[in-house]
Design a protein around this motif. Sequence first.
Motif, PDB file in Angstrom:
ATOM      1  N   SER A 137       0.832  -1.203   0.000  1.00  8.83           N
ATOM      2  CA  SER A 137       0.000   0.000   0.000  1.00  8.83           C
ATOM      3  C   SER A 137       0.868   1.255   0.000  1.00  8.83           C
ATOM      4  CB  SER A 137      -0.921   0.003   1.219  1.00  8.83           C
ATOM      5  OG  SER A 137      -0.162  -0.096   2.424  1.00  8.83           O
ATOM      6  N   ALA A 138       1.963   1.219   0.753  1.00  4.94           N
ATOM      7  CA  ALA A 138       2.878   2.365   0.807  1.00  4.94           C
ATOM      8  C   ALA A 138       3.608   2.537  -0.522  1.00  4.94           C
ATOM      9  CB  ALA A 138       3.882   2.176   1.937  1.00  4.94           C
ATOM     10  N   THR A 139       3.955   1.404  -1.146  1.00  2.00           N
ATOM     11  CA  THR A 139       4.642   1.443  -2.439  1.00  2.00           C
ATOM     12  C   THR A 139       3.737   2.049  -3.510  1.00  2.00           C
ATOM     13  OG1 THR A 139       5.954  -0.509  -1.870  1.00  2.00           O
ATOM     14  CG2 THR A 139       5.810   0.067  -4.190  1.00  2.00           C
ATOM     15  N   LYS A 140       2.453   1.686  -3.495  1.00  2.00           N
ATOM     16  CA  LYS A 140       1.492   2.252  -4.454  1.00  2.00           C
ATOM     17  C   LYS A 140       1.365   3.759  -4.263  1.00  2.00           C
ATOM     18  CE  LYS A 140      -1.360  -1.882  -5.117  1.00  2.00           C
ATOM     19  NZ  LYS A 140      -2.726  -2.460  -4.948  1.00  2.00           N
ATOM     20  N   HIS A 141       1.377   4.186  -3.010  1.00  2.00           N
ATOM     21  CA  HIS A 141       1.276   5.614  -2.712  1.00  2.00           C
ATOM     22  C   HIS A 141       2.495   6.360  -3.250  1.00  2.00           C
ATOM     23  CE1 HIS A 141       0.063   9.243  -0.628  1.00  2.00           C
ATOM     24  NE2 HIS A 141       1.274   9.323  -0.082  1.00  2.00           N
ATOM     25  N   ILE A 142       3.660   5.752  -3.124  1.00  2.00           N
ATOM     26  CA  ILE A 142       4.898   6.355  -3.616  1.00  2.00           C
ATOM     27  C   ILE A 142       4.817   6.569  -5.121  1.00  2.00           C
ATOM     28  CG2 ILE A 142       7.331   5.843  -4.099  1.00  2.00           C
ATOM     29  CD1 ILE A 142       7.496   4.573  -1.332  1.00  2.00           C
ATOM     30  N   ARG A 143       4.328   5.542  -5.843  1.00  2.00           N
ATOM     31  CA  ARG A 143       4.242   5.638  -7.308  1.00  2.00           C
ATOM     32  C   ARG A 143       3.242   6.708  -7.739  1.00  2.00           C
ATOM     33  NH1 ARG A 143       4.432  -0.437  -7.229  1.00  2.00           N
ATOM     34  NH2 ARG A 143       6.606  -0.994  -7.663  1.00  2.00           N
ATOM     35  N   LYS A 144       2.160   6.868  -6.965  1.00  2.00           N
ATOM     36  CA  LYS A 144       1.181   7.892  -7.305  1.00  2.00           C
ATOM     37  C   LYS A 144       1.766   9.294  -7.188  1.00  2.00           C
ATOM     38  CE  LYS A 144      -3.041   5.335  -6.128  1.00  2.00           C
ATOM     39  NZ  LYS A 144      -4.233   5.268  -5.238  1.00  2.00           N
ATOM     40  N   GLU A 145       2.786   9.434  -6.356  1.00  2.00           N
ATOM     41  CA  GLU A 145       3.441  10.734  -6.177  1.00  2.00           C
ATOM     42  C   GLU A 145       4.528  10.989  -7.227  1.00  2.00           C
ATOM     43  OE1 GLU A 145       4.894  10.614  -2.173  1.00  2.00           O
ATOM     44  OE2 GLU A 145       3.055  11.514  -1.371  1.00  2.00           O
ATOM     45  N   GLY A 146       4.667  10.066  -8.186  1.00  2.00           N
ATOM     46  CA  GLY A 146       5.681  10.234  -9.225  1.00  2.00           C
ATOM     47  C   GLY A 146       7.055   9.772  -8.800  1.00  2.00           C
ATOM     48  N   LEU A 147       7.115   8.985  -7.736  1.00  2.00           N
ATOM     49  CA  LEU A 147       8.376   8.462  -7.244  1.00  2.00           C
ATOM     50  C   LEU A 147       8.510   6.978  -7.593  1.00  2.00           C
ATOM     51  CD1 LEU A 147       8.377  10.083  -3.678  1.00  2.00           C
ATOM     52  CD2 LEU A 147       9.448  10.971  -5.761  1.00  2.00           C
TER      53      LEU A 147
END
Length: 211
Positions: free
Chosen positions: A16-26
């Motif tokens: 879930s944290a990894t998905k959030h990171i990708r949504k931020e362009g990271l």
Amino acid sequence: MAVTLSAKSRENLKKSATKHIRKEGLVPGVVYGREEASQPISINELELVKTVRDEGKNAIISLNVEGSKSFDVMLHDYQMDPIKNELTHVDFFVVNMSEELEATVPVQVVGEAKGAKEGGVLQQPVFELVVSAKPKDIPETIEIDVSALEIGDVLTVADLPKDANYRVVDDSDSTLATVTAPTVVEDTDTADAEGSAEPERVGEKKEEAAE
């Protein structure tokens, strides 16, 4: 001179944290080396892609990790989403600038082969070479000049100009480029026409002479 990029430490490694990171362009990634413990990070995807595009995949990057320290790294590996064409994970390897390491370098053909101008076909069986060098001396590309190649000529690793800054690890007999003779295609229509002529029957001329 190393290119500087910033990264953030990653403590929460859940999906879930990894998905959030990708949504931020990271992009999630990891930094590791012989004397460095593996450290999870995240880095701006656009900045990383631009750096690799401008500097090459063997570029030395000064990676400033927030809350940690700065590392001299090279992009060691990466994973892509084949559908979205986006980076999904990156690996950075910490390098010692005073020690040699092996890296894969693209081979770039320059010039037009003499044999190709005469109808031959230029072939390039090798598109990458492995070199050993200190990080700052790793070339972005290795150029091979094929201008003098005639039909039947072969250019090998042994023919490359010697460079004091790096050493090619590949076998010296490895073929880098060659010019082959053009393929001759037989005119099947002519061959069929010649083969279709009615054969002379044995005794035919003798009978005509007797009459």
